[in-house]
Design a protein around this motif. Sequence first.
Motif, PDB file in Angstrom:
ATOM      1  N   ILE A  51      51.192  21.897  29.186  1.00  0.00           N
ATOM      2  CA  ILE A  51      50.647  23.179  29.649  1.00  0.00           C
ATOM      3  C   ILE A  51      50.087  23.023  31.060  1.00  0.00           C
ATOM      4  CG2 ILE A  51      48.947  24.980  29.177  1.00  0.00           C
ATOM      5  CD1 ILE A  51      49.102  24.185  26.230  1.00  0.00           C
ATOM      6  N   GLY A  52      49.300  21.946  31.251  1.00  0.00           N
ATOM      7  CA  GLY A  52      48.846  21.572  32.577  1.00  0.00           C
ATOM      8  C   GLY A  52      47.775  22.451  33.201  1.00  0.00           C
ATOM      9  N   THR A  53      47.120  23.313  32.443  1.00  0.00           N
ATOM     10  CA  THR A  53      46.087  24.186  33.011  1.00  0.00           C
ATOM     11  C   THR A  53      44.713  23.518  32.914  1.00  0.00           C
ATOM     12  OG1 THR A  53      45.669  25.300  30.908  1.00  0.00           O
ATOM     13  CG2 THR A  53      47.406  26.210  32.326  1.00  0.00           C
ATOM     14  N   THR A  54      43.774  24.056  33.705  1.00  0.00           N
ATOM     15  CA  THR A  54      42.404  23.553  33.644  1.00  0.00           C
ATOM     16  C   THR A  54      41.825  23.717  32.244  1.00  0.00           C
ATOM     17  OG1 THR A  54      41.997  24.029  35.976  1.00  0.00           O
ATOM     18  CG2 THR A  54      40.069  23.879  34.535  1.00  0.00           C
ATOM     19  N   ALA A  55      42.107  24.843  31.626  1.00  0.00           N
ATOM     20  CA  ALA A  55      41.603  25.094  30.276  1.00  0.00           C
ATOM     21  C   ALA A  55      42.135  24.065  29.283  1.00  0.00           C
ATOM     22  CB  ALA A  55      41.981  26.499  29.824  1.00  0.00           C
ATOM     23  N   ALA A  56      43.404  23.658  29.451  1.00  0.00           N
ATOM     24  CA  ALA A  56      43.987  22.664  28.546  1.00  0.00           C
ATOM     25  C   ALA A  56      43.239  21.343  28.656  1.00  0.00           C
ATOM     26  CB  ALA A  56      45.465  22.476  28.865  1.00  0.00           C
ATOM     27  N   TYR A  57      42.948  20.906  29.893  1.00  0.00           N
ATOM     28  CA  TYR A  57      42.191  19.666  30.088  1.00  0.00           C
ATOM     29  C   TYR A  57      40.796  19.787  29.482  1.00  0.00           C
ATOM     30  CZ  TYR A  57      45.654  17.888  33.435  1.00  0.00           C
ATOM     31  OH  TYR A  57      46.793  17.414  34.021  1.00  0.00           O
TER      32      TYR A  57
ATOM     33  N   TYR B 247      42.240  16.581  38.854  1.00  0.00           N
ATOM     34  CA  TYR B 247      42.676  17.967  39.005  1.00  0.00           C
ATOM     35  C   TYR B 247      41.607  19.005  38.671  1.00  0.00           C
ATOM     36  CZ  TYR B 247      47.273  15.812  39.305  1.00  0.00           C
ATOM     37  OH  TYR B 247      48.344  15.031  39.684  1.00  0.00           O
TER      38      TYR B 247
END
Length: 402
Positions: A146-152, A25
């Motif tokens: 949360i599923g956001t790019t920042a979280a990853y 992702y």
Amino acid sequence: MLWIALVDRIGSGLWASVSVLYFTYVTGLSVAEVGALVAVSGAVGIAGAPLGGRIADRLPLTHVLIALQLLRALASFALLTTDNYALLLAFSAAGSLGDRAANVLTKLYATRVAGPDRVRYQAVNRTVANVGWAMGGLAAAGALAIGTTAAYQWLLVGDALSFVAVALVTTGCGEPPSVSRTITTSTDPAPATRPASPWRDRTYLAYVATETVLFLDDAVFKVGLPLWIAHSDHAPHGLAPLLMVLNNVMVVALQVPLARFGATTAAACALLLPLSAVFALGGVAMALSATGGAVTATVLLTAAAAAFTVAEMLHATVSWELSVALAPDTAQGAYLGVHGLAQSAQRSAGPLAVTAAIAIGPLGWTAFGAAIAVTCLFQHRLVRDHLARPALSVPPVTVSEH
């Protein structure tokens, strides 16, 4: 070193459960590209165990460990800087190399520090590591919600920072004694003696080959049980993660108590006999889980998971003792490095073995358990016969450091 194990595994738990999702992702890789990346980095990592062990017989162990942790940290940070496939492959391979080498050298450190109590020390260390994995996994699950790019990305940052923290803590650890690096003060010339090599030790190589088979319990939990449940007409699909939790809880609660049954070389060798029976029982339970309804399948799969978890803990106890007992004191690093190849090889062969069992069906699982059980018996005879031989009287090799 226990704090190091906890922090290390918290970081690994953060990343291990989301790495595939990150590459999918965030960096936009295809399924085939992710699969190739994981396979290639894993293959490169195989070299980490023998390479790290060899170096640790020649250089201060704590210095090598610090360098490896910094390598892992740099590799993790580097993944954040690019979505170029070639660079992602190179950085992942570097991290895998450092991970496999650090794993072996952590065991070597425990061997040198704990001495005769190495089995109990390793049991406590493994318990702490499992707690760390669980903590990291729970944090990763929260981030996935949360599923956001920042979280990853923050999960990857947390993984990298854990390695930096481990390197800093390691700087305060004392250097353990090492026969292979004994400091000599004598000026008398000593005859040159070639250090023992595991690659010329047929017994040890045969032992490592059997270890590859005995480590297959790892593939059961990572691949076998989830796939078997997913393709079952009776077992509830939500059972798979619950069985992983059962595995983790059992290891945390029972690894240390079970370690006392393999605290000596003779006891560890004898433990291979009941271990053989437990592996066979796990295979039979998996096979029988296909013969009943939902309740029967759930009970039998839970029994199979419990059996393979007990086998995992017993084998860990046996492996910690025998891998060291069969190695000469003057080349422990090199020997444990070669022993580390067993786990690396299992990571490649294990998924193929369990998927083959699933494809065959109940008979496949029975054969799977029986094959590991027979390997246990073969390893018992191999080790027993080797230990029964009279030991050669060889003076320890010393290496001057000045």
